[in-house]
Design a protein around this motif. Structure first.
Motif, PDB file in Angstrom:
ATOM      1  N   LYS A  29      17.884   4.129  30.409  1.00  0.00           N
ATOM      2  CA  LYS A  29      17.681   4.630  29.401  1.00  0.00           C
ATOM      3  C   LYS A  29      18.074   3.778  28.263  1.00  0.00           C
ATOM      4  N   LEU A  30      19.251   3.147  28.405  1.00  0.00           N
ATOM      5  CA  LEU A  30      19.910   2.332  27.528  1.00  0.00           C
ATOM      6  C   LEU A  30      20.116   0.730  28.231  1.00  0.00           C
ATOM      7  N   LYS A  31      20.017  -0.104  27.423  1.00  0.00           N
ATOM      8  CA  LYS A  31      20.340  -1.695  27.888  1.00  0.00           C
ATOM      9  C   LYS A  31      21.699  -2.007  27.822  1.00  0.00           C
ATOM     10  N   ASN A  32      22.387  -2.652  28.742  1.00  0.00           N
ATOM     11  CA  ASN A  32      23.502  -3.121  28.578  1.00  0.00           C
ATOM     12  C   ASN A  32      23.551  -4.524  28.062  1.00  0.00           C
ATOM     13  N   VAL A  33      24.201  -4.303  26.665  1.00  0.00           N
ATOM     14  CA  VAL A  33      24.099  -5.782  25.967  1.00  0.00           C
ATOM     15  C   VAL A  33      24.675  -7.158  26.743  1.00  0.00           C
ATOM     16  N   LEU A  34      25.679  -6.806  27.857  1.00  0.00           N
ATOM     17  CA  LEU A  34      26.270  -7.755  28.469  1.00  0.00           C
ATOM     18  C   LEU A  34      25.144  -8.411  29.490  1.00  0.00           C
ATOM     19  N   ASP A  35      24.107  -7.844  29.707  1.00  0.00           N
ATOM     20  CA  ASP A  35      23.074  -8.432  30.620  1.00  0.00           C
ATOM     21  C   ASP A  35      22.371  -9.357  29.736  1.00  0.00           C
TER      22      ASP A  35
END
Length: 273
Positions: free
Chosen positions: A248-254
């Protein structure tokens, strides 16, 4: 929160001496900082090591009762009575040591100590005790991976991002995952001040505290950190982690290749009500 002045730490100016219980020959019976001496023991937990280094717990790290823990957490970090009782009694129950503990006991792997720590390396396969010293490369990673939502500060949303990345490599069971979230929520809550749930914690203060296991110069708690607030802050981290794991939410660290240079606005769920 007022600005915290942080100075580098050096033990070279301290004369050779040993610690016995709360007593330190250099700083006396007060709460001045003194680096661990020969014979002292410490844990993988920077929060408790800091209390020992400042004399809120026995400076040698030994023969600590549950009431010593409660008193140290209340005096050093201004935790509420319910929160200090919960943490202290949970610790002795998990360790199964009801008369007293030493800080070294907390390094026993997979009791309170857990893998995927933000500050220390995992225990080696087959080892009963985990490393007790903070790992500089892990601390550097935290500094680079934090600060996405407020420059120079680690927020609850940053912690969620970092914990998801850690736990992809080394998944945790439910109990240790909750411990990992809770310890960072409380650290940010206490060190960051009364508005830290929304504003976060200065990354340099976190680095200094975790690396040197001492309070920043002239720092004092500016509020009582309670059980309900700590729960709400932990829940923010848990909910964001669940949203990232479910897609549901993207991990910005990816997608971040430049450390904390990328800025992403946090969702409303970052701020506990």
């Amino acid at each position: 929160m007022s600005t915290i002045h942080v100075e580098s730490t050096s033990s070279s100016s301290m004369s050779h001496h040993e610690h016995t219980g709360y007593h330190c020959q250099v700083v006396g019976e007060g709460h001045g900082y003194c680096h661990p001496r020969k014979g002292d023991v410490r844990s993988p937990c920077p929060a408790l090591n800091t209390l020992a280094n400042h004399g809120y717990l026995p400076r040698d790290g030994k023969s600590i009762s549950v009431f010593d823990l409660i008193r140290g957490l209340r005096q050093g970090y201004s935790l509420s009575i319910p929160l200090a009782f919960l943490l202290s009694f949970s610790a002795v129950l998990i360790l199964g040591q009801f008369r007293s503990i030493s800080l070294a006991d907390l390094a026993r792997h997979n009791l309170i100590e857990h893998d995927a720590s933000l500050f220390h390396r995992d225990a080696k396969k087959g080892e009963e005790y985990a490393p007790r010293c903070p790992d500089n490369s892990l601390l550097k990673q935290i500094i680079l991976q934090g600060g996405h939502y407020k420059h120079g500060f680690i927020t609850l949303a940053d912690v969620a991002n970092i914990r998801v990345k850690r736990e992809i490599v080394k998944p945790l069971d439910g109990v240790h995952a909750e411990i990992a979230r809770g310890e960072m929520a409380i650290a940010i809550g206490v060190l960051g001040g009364r508005n830290s749930a929304t504003e976060g914690l200065d990354l340099e203060v976190l680095r200094h505290w975790a690396k040197y296991e001492r309070f920043p110069d002239n720092w004092k708690p500016d509020h009582v950190q309670g059980l309900y607030k700590s729960y709400k802050m932990t829940k923010v981290i848990r909910d964001r982690m669940d949203d990232m794991k479910s897609g549901k939410l993207k991990n910005v660290l990816d997608e971040d290749t430049g450390g904390a240079s990328t800025r992403v606005e946090p969702s409303d769920s970052v701020n506990p009500k």
